[in-house]
Design a protein around this motif. Sequence first.
Motif, PDB file in Angstrom:
ATOM      1  N   ASP A   1       0.828  -1.212   0.000  1.00 51.29           N
ATOM      2  CA  ASP A   1       0.000   0.000   0.000  1.00 51.29           C
ATOM      3  C   ASP A   1       0.865   1.265   0.000  1.00 51.29           C
ATOM      4  OD1 ASP A   1      -2.560  -1.074  -0.091  1.00 51.29           O
ATOM      5  OD2 ASP A   1      -2.755  -1.206   2.086  1.00 51.29           O
TER       6      ASP A   1
ATOM      7  N   GLY B   1      -4.529  -3.182  -0.578  1.00 52.20           N
ATOM      8  CA  GLY B   1      -5.976  -3.071  -0.393  1.00 52.20           C
ATOM      9  C   GLY B   1      -6.511  -3.912   0.756  1.00 52.20           C
TER      10      GLY B   1
ATOM     11  N   ARG C   1      -8.488  -1.870   3.321  1.00 49.47           N
ATOM     12  CA  ARG C   1      -9.534  -0.973   2.855  1.00 49.47           C
ATOM     13  C   ARG C   1     -10.891  -1.353   3.451  1.00 49.47           C
ATOM     14  NH1 ARG C   1      -9.483  -0.939  -3.230  1.00 49.47           N
ATOM     15  NH2 ARG C   1      -7.239  -0.759  -2.895  1.00 49.47           N
ATOM     16  N   ASP C   2     -11.574  -0.371   4.027  1.00 46.87           N
ATOM     17  CA  ASP C   2     -12.893  -0.546   4.656  1.00 46.87           C
ATOM     18  C   ASP C   2     -12.871  -1.456   5.882  1.00 46.87           C
ATOM     19  OD1 ASP C   2     -13.955   1.112   2.718  1.00 46.87           O
ATOM     20  OD2 ASP C   2     -14.337  -0.561   1.360  1.00 46.87           O
TER      21      ASP C   2
ATOM     22  N   MET D   1      -5.819   5.719   7.645  1.00 45.69           N
ATOM     23  CA  MET D   1      -6.956   6.137   6.820  1.00 45.69           C
ATOM     24  C   MET D   1      -6.539   6.218   5.350  1.00 45.69           C
ATOM     25  SD  MET D   1      -8.606   8.662   9.617  1.00 45.69           S
ATOM     26  CE  MET D   1      -9.497   9.764   8.600  1.00 45.69           C
TER      27      MET D   1
ATOM     28  N   GLY E   1      -7.063   3.199   3.735  1.00 44.53           N
ATOM     29  CA  GLY E   1      -8.486   2.901   3.548  1.00 44.53           C
ATOM     30  C   GLY E   1      -9.189   2.423   4.798  1.00 44.53           C
ATOM     31  N   SER E   2      -8.468   2.403   5.930  1.00 43.21           N
ATOM     32  CA  SER E   2      -9.068   1.875   7.161  1.00 43.21           C
ATOM     33  C   SER E   2      -9.978   2.883   7.839  1.00 43.21           C
ATOM     34  CB  SER E   2      -7.979   1.483   8.158  1.00 43.21           C
ATOM     35  OG  SER E   2      -7.253   0.393   7.700  1.00 43.21           O
ATOM     36  N   ARG E   3     -10.916   2.336   8.624  1.00 42.52           N
ATOM     37  CA  ARG E   3     -11.694   3.143   9.556  1.00 42.52           C
ATOM     38  C   ARG E   3     -10.973   3.019  10.890  1.00 42.52           C
ATOM     39  NH1 ARG E   3     -17.707   0.685   8.899  1.00 42.52           N
ATOM     40  NH2 ARG E   3     -16.938  -0.931   7.521  1.00 42.52           N
TER      41      ARG E   3
ATOM     42  N   ARG F   1     -11.182  -9.750   0.275  1.00 38.10           N
ATOM     43  CA  ARG F   1     -10.094  -8.803   0.134  1.00 38.10           C
ATOM     44  C   ARG F   1      -9.311  -8.971  -1.164  1.00 38.10           C
ATOM     45  NH1 ARG F   1     -12.310  -5.561   1.839  1.00 38.10           N
ATOM     46  NH2 ARG F   1     -10.538  -4.190   2.030  1.00 38.10           N
TER      47      ARG F   1
ATOM     48  N   LYS G   1      -6.291  -2.001  -8.084  1.00 39.61           N
ATOM     49  CA  LYS G   1      -6.877  -0.703  -7.731  1.00 39.61           C
ATOM     50  C   LYS G   1      -7.987  -0.339  -8.701  1.00 39.61           C
ATOM     51  CE  LYS G   1      -5.112   2.424  -5.594  1.00 39.61           C
ATOM     52  NZ  LYS G   1      -5.820   3.093  -4.508  1.00 39.61           N
TER      53      LYS G   1
END
Length: 309
Positions: A24, A140, A143-144, A168, A171-173, A302, A308
């Motif tokens: 990433d 990725g 991500r999310d 973030m 892509g993370s919360r 995942r 991408k």
Amino acid sequence: MSDVHFERIALIGIGLIGSSIARDVKQLGLAKHVVVSTRSEETLRRAEELELGTEYTVSAADAVKDADLVIVSVPVGASEVVAKQIAGSLKPGVIVTDVGSTKASVIAQMAPHMPDNVHFIPGHPLAGTEKSGPDAGFAGLFRDRWCIFTPLPDTDADALDRLKAFWMALGSRVDDMDPQHHDKVLAIVSHLPHIIAYNIVGTADDLETVTESEVIKYSASGFRDFTRLAASDPTMWRDICLHNKDAILEMLARFSEDLAYLQRAIRWGEGDKLFELFTRTRAVRRSIIQAGQDVDAPDFGRHSLDTKK
Ligand SMILES: NC(=O)C1=CN([C@@H]2O[C@H](COP(=O)(O)OP(=O)(O)OC[C@H]3O[C@@H](n4cnc5c(N)ncnc54)[C@H](O)[C@@H]3O)[C@@H](O)[C@H]2O)C=CC1
Ligand SMILES: O=C(O)C(=O)Cc1ccc(O)cc1
């Protein structure tokens, strides 16, 4: 497009998680230099072949020199060894974080070795698969997915914000939790499911009346799902069990009580009790789906995010 967050990142441990972060960081241009370090020469060579970093060393102490961000991605039982190795080489103001699946133990192992002028902020991305090693990672992965931080009482707010901004960007919360609470939550949502999977697959493997070839030939999707979890890395899961012992034993005790209730309902033909439980649990899955988690994919889908958009 480049959005440099840190001048120099040191990745200590380059397995599934470390190598996914590396991919990433490279893809998103989040750092100018990425120093990769791991214990074994062989893994380090593989990381170099995969071009996961810009520099490579087996010395964790050398890797962290001049780094602005250090991410420790090793089995939780190796946290203290790594903390001792890097402590004397950390630059003042550096952020040191980890990705370990247990938090109270990692803090107990690492915090006492961290110099006062370093920001030590424990973290845990709730994303992964049953695979391990540098080849298993992919861009990725995070991500999310949630990344939980368990800051210490004296954690610098700006450093925490910078670390959160980094995750973030992957892509993370992000969320904060008290380490003990984290360990209880993870014991039920992650550690117990793996332990149950190891146990059921072990039980099937031990059965004398059902042959191994029958288990393989007739395994329905329910059993197959368990075999995926039970194929997870033995070192990593041994360490999680040993380092979240109290919370896991507490949840296992609750689980055993509830299993005895279920066992009794089956023995006495109490269909209403079975029906009530199965209805309640079905609602839990519906809530997870409503919350936006893709529970149908084998590893939460995942791999489909590898390329991408
Ligand atoms: N696998 C998963 O799905 C997830 C794992 N985690 C946590 O992330 C951490 C890393 O897990 P994975 O990347 O899956 O493991 P992995 O087995 O794929 O990689 C571990 C890496 O650590 C290195 N290592 C082991 N001991 C070391 C030491 N003393 N010094 C330097 N390097 C050392 C290994 O050579 C390897 O590069 C663990 O603490 C695990 O609990 C967190 C979220 C998900
Ligand atoms: O493979 C799976 O289903 C996982 O649950 C991966 C995983 C393993 C350990 C963690 O701390 C977080 C995620």
